[in-house]
Design an enzyme around this catalytic site. Structure first.
Site, short mmCIF file in Angstrom:
data_model
loop_
_atom_site.label_atom_id
_atom_site.label_comp_id
_atom_site.label_asym_id
_atom_site.label_seq_id
_atom_site.Cartn_x
_atom_site.Cartn_y
_atom_site.Cartn_z
N ARG A 94 0.12 -10.91 -12.60
CA ARG A 94 -0.30 -9.50 -12.76
C ARG A 94 0.46 -8.81 -13.90
O ARG A 94 0.02 -7.79 -14.40
CB ARG A 94 -0.09 -8.74 -11.44
CG ARG A 94 -1.11 -9.11 -10.39
CD ARG A 94 -0.95 -8.31 -9.13
NE ARG A 94 0.26 -8.66 -8.41
CZ ARG A 94 0.62 -8.12 -7.26
NH1 ARG A 94 -0.13 -7.17 -6.72
NH2 ARG A 94 1.71 -8.50 -6.65
N LYS A 190 -10.46 2.23 -8.85
CA LYS A 190 -9.13 2.31 -8.23
C LYS A 190 -8.08 2.69 -9.26
O LYS A 190 -8.14 2.26 -10.40
CB LYS A 190 -8.80 0.94 -7.62
CG LYS A 190 -7.34 0.69 -7.28
CD LYS A 190 -7.12 -0.75 -6.83
CE LYS A 190 -6.11 -1.46 -7.71
NZ LYS A 190 -5.83 -2.86 -7.30
C1 R5P Z 1 -4.89 -6.20 -8.75
O1 R5P Z 1 -5.50 -5.86 -9.72
C2 R5P Z 1 -5.24 -7.42 -7.95
O2 R5P Z 1 -6.46 -7.98 -8.32
C3 R5P Z 1 -5.25 -7.11 -6.47
O3 R5P Z 1 -6.27 -6.17 -6.22
C4 R5P Z 1 -3.94 -6.52 -6.05
O4 R5P Z 1 -2.89 -7.17 -6.68
C5 R5P Z 1 -3.77 -6.64 -4.57
O5 R5P Z 1 -2.50 -6.17 -4.24
P1 R5P Z 1 -2.31 -5.21 -3.00
O6 R5P Z 1 -2.84 -5.94 -1.80
O7 R5P Z 1 -0.82 -4.99 -2.94
O8 R5P Z 1 -3.06 -3.95 -3.27
#
Ligand code: R5P
Length: 310
Positions: A94, A190
């Protein structure tokens, strides 16, 4: 000669399943842990072999990364002919860009470190970003769990249904599910506020009265999935949500956070050991056949399937 599968400590049951599907036993490998936290892995005889070190780098991320680096170096020093790091879940993926001045590009640093330690090729599954490939100096094989997860989803989905990308980054993944399941795609907008909090208020697409299948590459704190479910309820999607995610990082508190929502099924792969603990409503689809097929092809120097084809 058959491929040589070395299992790190991060997910030995997955490595054993991969080895079994390749028709071999995992190579000898031991890990010593010093009281001060140092790790000392050692590998058995691998001289002249085509070695695949299986080690997803989920929590504890830093220990698993260092253990992988040391295992790669151990294989190199033991005379392996070719070394591939099989990292189904690539921690730090990430951190593929700097969000603000002063930050590092963590994905690049880890990729460089694995190559420097001895990896000649990297295998990943549904990485957070396909940009990982362009950050690596070594060839990257990007595999996908979409095929196995779509197979697990098919009997669970009732029509009319819609696939939901919980953020813009998940749209391409949702489109790959859409190609297999023949469902339309909706997208949540988001905004990440912090490592544990996200905000999502808008949704593009028709979800009203439809059964919603939320798909993502990973679930860690659960904040992203929680926010998506909140928006879906606002837009009157049919409760009884299904969530399909490749990597179940599932940090402490994640499942409690989702408990208050109408989540009927959570479908994960076994890329991380954390996802394989039996829990009600949780289904696990194995990626061992996907990894074994890829290892067999690489070992025979054959082409792999289109990485983005699902
Ligand atoms: C972020 O862009 C990833 O694709 C996931 O949506 C994210 O890392 C999920 O992390 P969490 O469960 O902490 O929101």
């Amino acid at each position: 000669m058959a491929p040589c599968i070395v299992s790190g400590s991060a997910n030995p049951s997955l490595a054993r399943a991969v080895a079994a599907a390749c028709g071999v036993d995992p190579a000898d490998w031991v890990l010593e842990r010093f009281p001060d936290g140092e790790l000392r892995p050692a590998v058995g005889p691998v001289r002249g072999q085509d070695v695949y070190v299986v080690q997803p780098t989920g929590p504890p991320v830093n220990d698993n990364v260092v253990e992988l680096m040391l295992s790669l170096d151990a294989c190199r020093r033991a005379g392996a002919a070719r070394i591939t790091a099989v990292v189904p879940y690539f921690g730090y993926a990430r951190q593929d860009r700097r969000l603000r001045t002063g930050e590092a590009i963590g994905a690049r640093v880890v990729a460089d470190a694995l190559a420097a330690a001895g990896a000649q090729r990297l295998v990943v599954v549904d990485p957070h970003t396909s940009a990982l490939e362009s950050m690596c100096h070594i060839p990257v094989e990007m595999l996908s769990a979409v095929g196995v997860l779509a197979g697990a989803l098919a009997p669970l989905v009732s029509t009319p249904a819609v696939l939901v990308a919980p953020d813009l980054g998940a749209v391409k993944l949702a489109e790959r599910y859409s190609a297999r399941l023949g469902l339309p795609v909706a997208v949540v907008r988001k905004t990440r506020l912090s490592a544990t909090a996200v905000e999502a208020e808008e949704l593009v697409g028709d979800v009203t009265g439809r059964s919603a299948v939320i798909v993502d590459d990973m679930i860690s704190t659960g904040a992203t999935i929680e926010a998506a479910m909140r928006v879906l309820l606002t837009y009157e999607a049919d409760p009884g949500f299904i969530v399909a995610v490749t990597h179940g990082v599932l940090v402490a508190g994640c499942l409690d956070r989702l408990a208050g929502y109408p989540l009927a099924h959570l479908v994960l792969t076994d890329s991380l050991e954390s996802a394989t603990e039996p829990r009600q409503g949780l289904e696990v689809a194995s990626i061992a056949p996907v990894l074994a097929d890829a290892i067999g092809r690489m070992h025979r120097d054959e082409a792999l399937d289109d990485p983005l084809g699902g």
